[in-house]
Design a protein around this motif. Structure first.
Motif, PDB file in Angstrom:
ATOM      1  N   PHE A 415      32.584  38.684  60.124  1.00 43.25           N
ATOM      2  CA  PHE A 415      32.944  37.345  60.557  1.00 43.25           C
ATOM      3  C   PHE A 415      32.126  36.309  59.798  1.00 43.25           C
ATOM      4  N   LEU A 416      32.805  35.241  59.347  1.00 40.40           N
ATOM      5  CA  LEU A 416      32.148  34.091  58.736  1.00 40.40           C
ATOM      6  C   LEU A 416      32.066  32.976  59.768  1.00 40.40           C
ATOM      7  N   GLY A 417      31.029  32.135  59.642  1.00 38.38           N
ATOM      8  CA  GLY A 417      30.780  31.104  60.646  1.00 38.38           C
ATOM      9  C   GLY A 417      31.941  30.161  60.851  1.00 38.38           C
ATOM     10  N   GLY A 418      32.633  29.784  59.764  1.00 42.15           N
ATOM     11  CA  GLY A 418      33.792  28.929  59.894  1.00 42.15           C
ATOM     12  C   GLY A 418      33.494  27.447  59.913  1.00 42.15           C
ATOM     13  N   ASN A 419      32.214  27.066  60.047  1.00 39.45           N
ATOM     14  CA  ASN A 419      31.875  25.646  60.151  1.00 39.45           C
ATOM     15  C   ASN A 419      31.602  24.997  58.799  1.00 39.45           C
ATOM     16  N   THR A 420      31.799  25.727  57.693  1.00 32.48           N
ATOM     17  CA  THR A 420      31.624  25.167  56.359  1.00 32.48           C
ATOM     18  C   THR A 420      32.825  25.514  55.484  1.00 32.48           C
ATOM     19  N   VAL A 421      33.047  24.693  54.469  1.00 32.72           N
ATOM     20  CA  VAL A 421      34.090  24.978  53.482  1.00 32.72           C
ATOM     21  C   VAL A 421      33.657  26.181  52.639  1.00 32.72           C
ATOM     22  N   THR A 422      34.575  27.094  52.366  1.00 36.25           N
ATOM     23  CA  THR A 422      34.252  28.341  51.663  1.00 36.25           C
ATOM     24  C   THR A 422      35.196  28.530  50.479  1.00 36.25           C
ATOM     25  N   CYS A 423      34.633  28.998  49.363  1.00 37.44           N
ATOM     26  CA  CYS A 423      35.425  29.317  48.167  1.00 37.44           C
ATOM     27  C   CYS A 423      35.497  30.839  48.007  1.00 37.44           C
ATOM     28  N   VAL A 424      36.701  31.363  47.884  1.00 39.25           N
ATOM     29  CA  VAL A 424      36.921  32.795  47.663  1.00 39.25           C
ATOM     30  C   VAL A 424      37.546  32.962  46.274  1.00 39.25           C
ATOM     31  N   GLN A 425      36.886  33.755  45.424  1.00 40.34           N
ATOM     32  CA  GLN A 425      37.403  34.057  44.087  1.00 40.34           C
ATOM     33  C   GLN A 425      37.382  35.575  43.885  1.00 40.34           C
ATOM     34  N   LEU A 426      38.342  36.081  43.136  1.00 40.91           N
ATOM     35  CA  LEU A 426      38.353  37.510  42.810  1.00 40.91           C
ATOM     36  C   LEU A 426      39.232  37.732  41.583  1.00 40.91           C
ATOM     37  N   TRP A 427      39.109  38.931  41.012  1.00 39.46           N
ATOM     38  CA  TRP A 427      39.947  39.365  39.895  1.00 39.46           C
ATOM     39  C   TRP A 427      40.886  40.449  40.405  1.00 39.46           C
ATOM     40  N   TYR A 428      42.161  40.352  40.037  1.00 36.86           N
ATOM     41  CA  TYR A 428      43.153  41.326  40.508  1.00 36.86           C
ATOM     42  C   TYR A 428      43.985  41.825  39.331  1.00 36.86           C
ATOM     43  N   ASN A 464      43.663  39.388  36.222  1.00 36.84           N
ATOM     44  CA  ASN A 464      43.918  37.965  36.452  1.00 36.84           C
ATOM     45  C   ASN A 464      42.932  37.420  37.478  1.00 36.84           C
ATOM     46  N   HIS A 465      42.634  36.138  37.380  1.00 34.29           N
ATOM     47  CA  HIS A 465      41.649  35.501  38.256  1.00 34.29           C
ATOM     48  C   HIS A 465      42.345  34.607  39.275  1.00 34.29           C
ATOM     49  N   MET A 466      41.838  34.595  40.521  1.00 31.20           N
ATOM     50  CA  MET A 466      42.326  33.667  41.536  1.00 31.20           C
ATOM     51  C   MET A 466      41.146  32.998  42.219  1.00 31.20           C
ATOM     52  N   ALA A 467      41.387  31.807  42.741  1.00 29.42           N
ATOM     53  CA  ALA A 467      40.380  31.067  43.506  1.00 29.42           C
ATOM     54  C   ALA A 467      41.105  30.266  44.570  1.00 29.42           C
ATOM     55  N   ILE A 493      47.869  48.371  42.697  1.00 31.20           N
ATOM     56  CA  ILE A 493      47.240  47.044  42.760  1.00 31.20           C
ATOM     57  C   ILE A 493      45.728  47.241  42.854  1.00 31.20           C
ATOM     58  N   ALA A 494      44.952  46.550  42.016  1.00 26.90           N
ATOM     59  CA  ALA A 494      43.498  46.741  41.955  1.00 26.90           C
ATOM     60  C   ALA A 494      42.768  45.418  42.167  1.00 26.90           C
ATOM     61  N   LEU A 495      41.516  45.523  42.688  1.00 30.89           N
ATOM     62  CA  LEU A 495      40.640  44.369  42.911  1.00 30.89           C
ATOM     63  C   LEU A 495      39.271  44.637  42.305  1.00 30.89           C
ATOM     64  N   ASP A 496      38.603  43.564  41.865  1.00 32.44           N
ATOM     65  CA  ASP A 496      37.226  43.673  41.361  1.00 32.44           C
ATOM     66  C   ASP A 496      36.564  42.295  41.434  1.00 32.44           C
ATOM     67  N   ASP A 497      35.245  42.304  41.431  1.00 35.53           N
ATOM     68  CA  ASP A 497      34.420  41.093  41.311  1.00 35.53           C
ATOM     69  C   ASP A 497      34.815  40.001  42.298  1.00 35.53           C
ATOM     70  N   ILE A 498      34.695  40.322  43.606  1.00 28.95           N
ATOM     71  CA  ILE A 498      34.914  39.315  44.655  1.00 28.95           C
ATOM     72  C   ILE A 498      33.702  38.392  44.705  1.00 28.95           C
ATOM     73  N   GLU A 499      33.956  37.092  44.853  1.00 34.51           N
ATOM     74  CA  GLU A 499      32.870  36.117  44.947  1.00 34.51           C
ATOM     75  C   GLU A 499      33.185  35.151  46.092  1.00 34.51           C
ATOM     76  N   VAL A 500      32.287  35.078  47.100  1.00 31.14           N
ATOM     77  CA  VAL A 500      32.454  34.182  48.247  1.00 31.14           C
ATOM     78  C   VAL A 500      31.255  33.244  48.287  1.00 31.14           C
ATOM     79  N   THR A 501      31.499  31.942  48.173  1.00 31.93           N
ATOM     80  CA  THR A 501      30.415  30.961  48.118  1.00 31.93           C
ATOM     81  C   THR A 501      30.731  29.797  49.039  1.00 31.93           C
TER      82      THR A 501
END
Length: 838
Positions: A415-428, A464-467, A493-501
């Motif tokens: 669970f994430l706190g939810g009280n802040t804006v969050t950026c999710v990025q990953l490579w698929y 490919n990259h998504m954000a 379908i594959a995933l790598d390098d998840i980044e949550v900031t």
């Protein structure tokens, strides 16, 4: 007789006088002594009362029996008759009480005062209830069981032998088609991992502090007034009040000061979970008197350099994985010490999968699991050949060689706190003809889900990259990454390098989208040019140039931006600049342009990095006809931030208006042409393939040739040195061949082959266009072996229909010239006869 009587009377008188004097002397002496004793007792009484008051101040209590006795003395002063009779008795009782109290103080034992029993008193008030103990923390969830090993895929059956083609000339009988190979057995599915043991239940909270001692019994009734001259008996002692709840009782130190040793309020062990760039706060709440000094430590290490102490808190403002471990706080108030232990775990939402799944876990409500893997996936024509992070590391993927359509694998975050804006990025990686979908959800505690990003279908054989930016919410949520199986085995379908900031994602290609219906959106007019682009609707002010309407709405109410060519000088420029972009992967940019008129200059598109010169990636010049045309091109991946610059250059006369509309950006390379037969080589070979029965391969290249060879200075598609084409490398020997093979073409269908080629030099070699059946050339459609001169040249060839399916083979043959290229670009295969007017 009379004389004798007189002497006797005188003697008696003398005796009486002496007795009188003695009586008076004794009376005076007794009175003075009594006065002095009473004065001394009153002074002692006052001293004891002052001392008692001091003790009451240092060690607060409910009413004591000394106060009862003191009140009684004050009451007797209102009755002078009994005052002298009771003073002595009361003073002796007070002195005895004080001696008992002093004895307790000197020995440091027990409570400050214990009164004697008076008459039966009322029940004492119950002491205040101790504070409730802090509820023990919930035990940590057990680790997920180890995932079972995936069963090996079945061995693919051998293909049946091809039938012999009929003899050429007379239509012979079709060769008998070989039997289809038996399908390999399906691999046995690995056992599902054993579910982890639940975490231990948290320890029970410590019992609260005990209440203070109950009040003493009510003062006993005074005894009746005794017979004059005798002291009345004291009243019967009251019953002792009910004992209060036990508690953290203060005690007197040798200086008769009331003190309490320090103690931890709440559990003495606590687990804290930190996260990427998150704040970690450790709270050490301590009781006791006097207040304690709190010292923080990290056993076996040192506190983080950015950690600060505020009162009983230790604050780590930006936590890192190295901050995990055991922390302790020690409270010391000079009377004693108390300690609390914190176990800080690190929440790892950003994950490259090089060691494990980090803080992500497999869902318990899906149909299958994500597979931890390195190298290529077992099924051909789908899945990545390596990970994204290093090229030889690990990633996770959905294996589609077994299961049913729409089976799903889900990866779930804490669970994430939810009280802040969050950026999710990953490579698929989504490559294969039967790719289904990849979706990112937020999931609340009640199980409700909201999709925040989705991709469907084949996205090419690359990572490919998504954000996506997730707004702040009022409730905690989980992130769920869901992949669904398609209808066949070619859908990995594959995933790598998840980044949550924390914070919004940097701007990407998606922020370039603009239809110019009101303004420039996030684009801005440049300041280093001569002119500005103008917002317009309907036709431009000049005749015989410019669009009649916009591209979006295609009527007079729609808007576009354009360069007005009726003012200014030849060569004047107008530019618009994108926001600063962060695209870790390739980007596809498309826009619609209108370039019509006899004085059209040029339309140029650049990439510009900070502190560097602009790099041209696309250009067109001259009149392109009175219509809106689409420009689509891939911007290569970049580790550095950059701007996109769109530039218009004024031509030689007023009939040169240039317009743009409907800019669109995506965070991946541009897809191959829709029909699958065309290729501009900006995205590798598209669906064309290298031959297998030739001597060497065609080479993809951008920019001018190396080592002093002759050849094109730029590609044909983009007309820049960053565009791509394919060529025959001059290092290979004379007469050696390279094949470029088309996708399979339909039988009994006429096609037009359209492409651009570069052939400059004598004895350069040749280009042959041949038809192949089962990888064997069966005829030659055309051959070019002459020097065509410098530059790109265009050709179209009609391909006659054929009785069976076939492939086209563009065969390059090396000549004897050692310093020149044969190159091709922008290959198209169109159904029907070639249109010579195009």
């Amino acid at each position: 007789m009379t004389e004798s009587t007189g002497r006797t009377s005188r003697a008696l008188f003398v005796v009486a006088a002496v007795l009188f004097v003695v009586h008076n002397v004794v009376f005076v002496v007794f009175t003075v002594r009594q006065f002095n004793e009473e004065k001394l007792l009153r002074e002692q009484y006052q001293q004891q009362q002052d001392r008692l008051q001091l003790l009451k101040t240092r060690c607060p209590r409910h009413q004591t029996k000394r106060e009862t006795l003191t009140g009684r003395v004050e009451a007797t002063e209102e009755h002078p008759i009994s005052k002298r009779q009771t003073d002595a008795l009361l003073e002796r009782l007070i002195t005895e009480q004080e001696l008992i109290l002093e004895k307790h103080c000197s020995n440091g034992t027990g409570f400050c005062v214990q009164g004697e029993k008076g008459d039966t008193g009322q029940m004492g008030d119950t002491g205040p209830k101790g504070l409730p103990g802090t509820v023990g923390q919930q035990g940590e969830m057990g680790d997920n069981g180890t995932q079972g090993i995936q069963g090996l895929p079945g061995v693919k059956g051998q293909a049946g032998e091809s039938g012999e083609p009929g003899l050429k000339g007379e239509p012979g009988f079709d060769g008998v088609k070989g039997d289809k190979g038996l399908p390999g057995e399906r691999g046995v599915q690995g056992d599902r991992g054993v579910k982890g043991t639940p975490g231990l239940k948290g320890a029970k909270g410590i019992k609260g502090d005990a209440g203070m001692t109950g009040d003493p019994g009510v003062k006993g009734e005074p005894g009746g007034v005794g017979v004059k001259g005798e002291v009345g008996l004291p009243g019967v002692k009251g019953s002792k009040g009910e004992q209060g709840l036990p508690g953290k009782s203060p005690y007197l130190d040798p200086n008769c000061t009331c003190v309490v040793q320090p103690y931890i309020i709440g559990p003495t062990t606590e687990t804290i979970v930190g996260g990427d760039t998150g704040v970690v706060i450790l709270n050490c709440t301590v009781g006791g008197d006097p207040p304690s000094t709190i010292t923080w430590m990290k056993p076996g290490s040192t506190l983080p350099t950015n950690a600060t102490q505020r009162g009983n808190l230790l604050i780590i403002p930006v936590s890192k994985a190295t901050d995990a471990g055991e922390y302790k706080c020690r409270a010391d108030n000079g009377v004693g010490q108390a300690e609390k232990t914190f176990k800080v775990n690190f929440l790892a939402l950003s994950c490259d999968f090089e060691r494990d799944f980090c803080s992500w876990s497999q869902s318990q409500t899906d149909n299958t699991d994500w597979i931890y893997h390195t190298g290529g996936t077992p099924t051909a024509s789908t899945g990545p050949s390596s990970d994204h992070t290093t090229g030889h590391g690990y990633y996770i993927y959905l294996e589609t060689s077994s299961g049913s359509i729409n089976d799903k694998a889900e990866l779930v975050s804490p669970f994430l706190g939810g009280n802040t804006v969050t950026c999710v990025q990953l490579w698929y990686h989504m490559f294969g003809p039967d790719i289904n979908s990849l979706t990112v959800y937020t999931e609340l505690k009640d199980g409700s889900r909201t999709p925040v990003w989705r991709e469907d279908g084949d996205q090419g054989n690359q990572w490919n990259h998504m954000a996506v930016t997730i707004p702040a919410t009022s409730q905690p949520y989980k992130l769920v990454l869901e992949a669904k199986r398609g209808k066949s085995i070619e859908g990995d379908i594959a995933l790598d390098d998840i980044e949550v900031t924390h914070g919004a994602c940097p701007m990407t290609a998606l922020d370039l989208n603009c239809d110019f219906e009101s303004d420039l959106c996030l684009w801005k007019q440049a300041k280093d040019d001569e002119k500005d682009l103008m917002l317009n609707s309907g036709p431009t002010s000049s005749t015989q140039t410019g669009p009649p309407a916009d591209h979006t709405l295609k009527d007079a109410s729609g808007h576009y931006f354009y360069l007005e060519a009726s003012i200014g000088r030849t060569g004047d420029t107008a530019r618009i600049v994108s926001p600063l972009l962060t695209n870790k992967g390739a980007m596809c940019l498309s826009l619609w342009y209108h370039m019509w008129g006899s004085g059209i200059g040029s339309l140029n598109i650049y990439v510009q990095k900070a502190g560097e010169a602009k790099k041209l990636i696309w250009t067109h010049s001259g009149s392109q006809g009175n219509e809106w045309k689409l420009a689509t091109f891939t911007v290569p991946a970049s580790a550095e931030q950059y701007y996109i610059v769109i530039e218009m250059v004024k031509g030689s006369n007023p009939y040169g208006d240039i317009a743009i509309d409907d800019i669109t950006g995506t965070t991946k390379a541009c897809p191959p042409p829709a029909n699958g037969l065309d290729c501009d080589f900006e995205n590798q070979l598209c669906r064309w393939t290298q031959g297998t029965n030739d001597d060497f391969d065609w080479t993809i290249k951008s920019g001018p040739p190396t080592r002093g060879y002759k050849g094109p200075q730029m590609d044909h598609t983009l007309q820049t040195d960053s565009g791509h084409y394919i060529y025959l490398d001059p290092k290979f020997a004379s007469a050696e061949t390279a094949w470029l093979v088309s996708p399979l073409l339909s039988a009994n269908t006429i096609y037009c082959l359209d492409f651009w080629y570069y052939m400059d030099g004598q004895n350069i070699g040749s280009l042959r266009i041949r038809r192949m059946v089962f990888n064997v050339p069966v005829d030659t459609v055309d051959e070019m072996d002459a020097d065509a001169g410098v530059g790109w040249h265009h050709t179209r060839l009609n391909i006659a229909s054929y009785w069976t399916q076939y492939n086209l083979n563009v065969e390059g043959v090396r000549g004897t010239a050692f310093n020149s290229y044969i190159a091709i670009d922008d290959v198209k295969i169109i159904k029907g006869v070639c249109n010579k007017n195009l």
